[in-house]
Design an enzyme around this catalytic site. Sequence first.
Site, PDB file in Angstrom:
ATOM      1  CG  LEU A  75      -1.918  -1.177   1.280  1.00  0.00           C
ATOM      2  CD1 LEU A  75      -2.831  -1.050   2.494  1.00  0.00           C
ATOM      3  CD2 LEU A  75      -2.748  -1.282   0.009  1.00  0.00           C
TER       4      LEU A  75
ATOM      5  CG  HIS B  50       1.386   6.783  -1.821  1.00  0.00           C
ATOM      6  ND1 HIS B  50       1.119   6.737  -0.476  1.00  0.00           N
ATOM      7  CD2 HIS B  50       0.205   7.007  -2.453  1.00  0.00           C
ATOM      8  CE1 HIS B  50      -0.178   6.943  -0.285  1.00  0.00           C
ATOM      9  NE2 HIS B  50      -0.755   7.107  -1.464  1.00  0.00           N
TER      10      HIS B  50
ATOM     11  CG  MET C  76       6.597   3.276   5.800  1.00  0.00           C
ATOM     12  SD  MET C  76       6.840   2.562   7.452  1.00  0.00           S
ATOM     13  CE  MET C  76       7.398   0.916   7.051  1.00  0.00           C
ATOM     14  CD  GLU C  77       9.789   5.648   1.204  1.00  0.00           C
ATOM     15  OE1 GLU C  77       9.037   5.335   0.262  1.00  0.00           O
ATOM     16  OE2 GLU C  77       9.358   6.131   2.263  1.00  0.00           O
TER      17      GLU C  77
ATOM     18  CG  ASP D  59      24.616 -12.137   4.055  1.00  0.00           C
ATOM     19  OD1 ASP D  59      24.373 -13.351   4.185  1.00  0.00           O
ATOM     20  OD2 ASP D  59      25.188 -11.659   3.063  1.00  0.00           O
TER      21      ASP D  59
END
Length: 229
Positions: free
Chosen positions: A117, A119, A153-154, A168
């Site tokens: 959801l 953008h 969110m970025e 990792d």
Amino acid sequence: MGFLSVFGSPGSRRRPAQPEHRPRHQAPTGEPGARLQDRPSPAPALTHLDETGAARMVDVTAKAPTVREARATALVACSPAVVAALREGAVPKGDVLAVARIAGIAAAKRVPELLPLAHVIGVHGAVVDPQIVDEGVRITATVRTADRTGVEMEALTAATVAGLAVVDMVKGVDRAVELTRARVVAKSGGRSGDWSRAEEAGSTGGEGGDGRGDRDGGTGSDARDGAGA
């Protein structure tokens, strides 16, 4: 009159009223003594749901692009041996911090592919700063845009993916390595204005801090929600 006619039959005598039994810790809802936690709280409005409860993408077409910034942090907790190897540049897989930095920047540009959801917005600036500390590697990611919605969110994706890259790189040396404390710590711009966590008040490290130190100030977020952005 007879004895029974004056005092009534033994079964007709009225017993004193018994008080209503209530738990001592709970007063009836609606009365002045009712505790707040016993009263139902209104459900928060989730802007990603429509009036029927179906998931939706918030329409931000009518909003004007503005400059926005967000900062997020994460911690990769490592053993003392791994921390020492990081400081000496002796991790077998190579330059851990360089790999984490590139992984975080690349991830900031892939958020719409990860979050259904979200953008599609322009990531016009991204800085990922991994630092070796006594606990492991602390990562700070700052993302900037000039668009219709925020980049919380970025920033959070950049910080966490950079952390995963560290995991990792060192997991062969430290099986107990842990990615933790991932969170947005500050944002600026948009209709809801500036916000930062209380512990960020007065911090000068990294970019994007607004120094307000108000954990609950404003609406707290304008990323992808269309409300208060």
